[in-house]
Design an enzyme around this catalytic site. Structure first.
Site, PDB file in Angstrom:
ATOM      1  N   LYS A 184       0.824  -1.218   0.000  1.00  0.00           N
ATOM      2  CA  LYS A 184       0.000   0.000   0.000  1.00  0.00           C
ATOM      3  C   LYS A 184       0.855   1.264   0.000  1.00  0.00           C
ATOM      4  O   LYS A 184       0.441   2.307  -0.503  1.00  0.00           O
ATOM      5  CB  LYS A 184      -1.013  -0.020   1.151  1.00  0.00           C
ATOM      6  CG  LYS A 184      -0.452   0.120   2.569  1.00  0.00           C
ATOM      7  CD  LYS A 184      -0.244   1.535   3.043  1.00  0.00           C
ATOM      8  CE  LYS A 184       0.578   1.589   4.320  1.00  0.00           C
ATOM      9  NZ  LYS A 184       0.917   2.949   4.749  1.00  0.00           N
ATOM     10  N   THR A 241      -4.094   5.526   3.380  1.00  0.00           N
ATOM     11  CA  THR A 241      -2.838   6.133   2.923  1.00  0.00           C
ATOM     12  C   THR A 241      -3.003   6.793   1.558  1.00  0.00           C
ATOM     13  O   THR A 241      -2.226   7.683   1.207  1.00  0.00           O
ATOM     14  CB  THR A 241      -1.724   5.071   2.897  1.00  0.00           C
ATOM     15  OG1 THR A 241      -1.864   4.241   4.055  1.00  0.00           O
ATOM     16  CG2 THR A 241      -0.360   5.689   2.935  1.00  0.00           C
TER      17      THR A 241
HETATM   18  O1  LIG Z   1       2.832   8.153   6.464  1.00  0.00           O
HETATM   19  P1  LIG Z   1       2.843   6.829   5.773  1.00  0.00           P
HETATM   20  O2  LIG Z   1       2.555   6.941   4.315  1.00  0.00           O
HETATM   21  O3  LIG Z   1       4.099   6.081   6.078  1.00  0.00           O
HETATM   22  O4  LIG Z   1       1.644   5.968   6.373  1.00  0.00           O
HETATM   23  C1  LIG Z   1       1.613   5.727   7.750  1.00  0.00           C
HETATM   24  C2  LIG Z   1       0.885   4.445   8.066  1.00  0.00           C
HETATM   25  O5  LIG Z   1       1.476   3.348   7.419  1.00  0.00           O
HETATM   26  C3  LIG Z   1      -0.581   4.517   7.788  1.00  0.00           C
HETATM   27  O6  LIG Z   1      -1.202   3.323   8.195  1.00  0.00           O
END
Ligand SMILES: O=P(O)(O)OC[C@H](O)CO
Ligand SMILES: NC(=O)c1ccc[n+]([C@@H]2O[C@H](COP(=O)([O-])OP(=O)(O)OC[C@H]3O[C@@H](n4cnc5c(N)ncnc54)[C@H](O)[C@@H]3O)[C@@H](O)[C@H]2O)c1
Length: 323
Positions: A184, A241
């Site tokens: 993701k 995200t």
């Molecule tokens: O800020 P990111 O894109 O690393 O996302 C944070 C977390 O993985 C969200 O679940």
């Protein structure tokens, strides 16, 4: 259950706060002396989680040896550093709860596979899901997947970490929980590009759905279960995200979509955008498993300097196919 946390970034700090509920002692190892000092002296991680008031029962340390004699260690270093940090930590047979989201460059191993290689006696669990650290630290309602092959250990960990605002859902699909979180992040960069280039909400929804198809194809090829990928650690985290500039991965994509280079966007940043590290190794792993991942390939091209307009044009010009 005495909990130790490896990694004093935003997520390690928020999870330490979760584990410290009700004044339970938690040891938090951070790499940066200024993070250790700020947590112990001012009860705040001013470097990575500014504004969150931390429990008095969190003891920060810069010495990994202080993590000995704990009942479980939450592993929250960025994916590319898990191997080195675990090799230096007193793990032995202590259960490890893996909270990083990524695939190791070079080896193409998931973080759980890295942990098993470095600490073969330690049972592993994976905690993953839609979890912005600042929301968790603020006590906002959050649900996660907690995956572990040993139901007894999984239940003990869930009971120790659960609160009215933090709700773990049990799974035994460790690989599935890991793949959702790793993939993701790459797809979130793509959705950020859509935002930055002003391509519209239809395109973002299409990317989420087609990206989820890629996640599912790759996950099934690696032994994940479809229902795990459709759960909190897969689709749930993908939707979060891909929808918010609170995501570092999404924000990186916004910059790319606005025509800035990955090198410029990544320079001097202290926070991690895991998708940028996972994308190239995910493309290799997909090719090795004969899985088609065109959105992931497009993100690799963008990170490598290709212009957003050209990459989008190429994606849209692919032959028409069945959904
Ligand atoms: O800020 P990111 O894109 O690393 O996302 C944070 C977390 O993985 C969200 O679940
Ligand atoms: N921030 C979130 O909301 C969130 C939520 C869920 C999962 N995660 C995952 O947690 C992991 C850690 O992310 P974060 O947000 O806590 O980090 P962060 O971006 O807040 O901080 C960067 C971290 O990287 C560490 N680091 C930098 N260089 C290092 C090195 N050479 N060796 C070891 N550590 C090093 C720093 O000490 C710091 O802990 C990532 O895999 C991320 O995907 C983050």
């Amino acid at each position: 259950m005495r909990i130790g946390v490896i990694g004093g970034g935003a997520w390690g700090t928020a999870l330490a706060q979760v584990a410290a509920r009700g004044g339970q002692p938690v040891t938090l190892w951070a790499r940066e002396p200024e993070v250790v000092a700020a947590i112990n002296d001012a009860r705040e991680n001013t470097t990575f989680l500014k504004g969150a008031a931390l429990s008095d029962s969190i003891h920060a340390t810069g010495d990994l040896a202080d993590l000995a004699y704990h009942d479980a260690l939450l592993v929250v270093a960025p994916a590319q550093h898990v191997r080195a940090v675990l090799a230096a930590a007193p793990v032995g047979a202590t259960p490890l709860v893996l909270c990083a989201k990524g695939i190791e460059a070079g080896t193409r191993l998931l973080v759980g596979e890295v942990a098993r290689a470095v600490a073969p006696s330690a049972p592993v669990a994976v905690l993953s899901g839609p979890t912005f650290a600042h929301e968790v630290a603020a006590g906002k309602p959050t649900a996660v997947t907690l995956a572990c092959a040993d139901p007894g250990l999984r239940d003990r960990l869930a009971a120790r970490l659960a609160s009215p605002a933090f709700r773990p859902y049990a799974s035994d699909d460790v690989v599935g929980a890991e793949i959702g979180g790793a993939v993701k992040n790459v797809l979130a960069i793509a959705c950020g590009v859509v935002e930055g280039a002003g391509l519209g909400q239809n395109a973002r929804a299409a990317l989420i759905a087609r990206g989820f198809a890629e996640m599912t194809r790759f996950g099934l090829a690696r032994g994940a279960r479809a229902e795990t990928l459709a759960g909190l650690s897969g689709l749930g985290d993908l939707v979060l995200t891909c929808s918010s500039t609170s995501s570092r991965n999404f924000s990186l994509g916004v910059g790319l979509g606005q025509g800035r280079s990955a090198a410029e966007l990544m320079a001097d940043r202290r926070t991690v955008a895991e998708g940028a590290h996972t994308a190239p190794v995910l493309r290799e792993a997909a090719a090795a498993a004969n899985v088609d991942m065109p959105v992931v390939a497009a993100v690799c091209d963008l990170l490598g300097g290709a212009a957003a307009a050209a990459v989008v044009e190429r994606l849209l010009a692919r032959p028409l196919r069945a959904e």
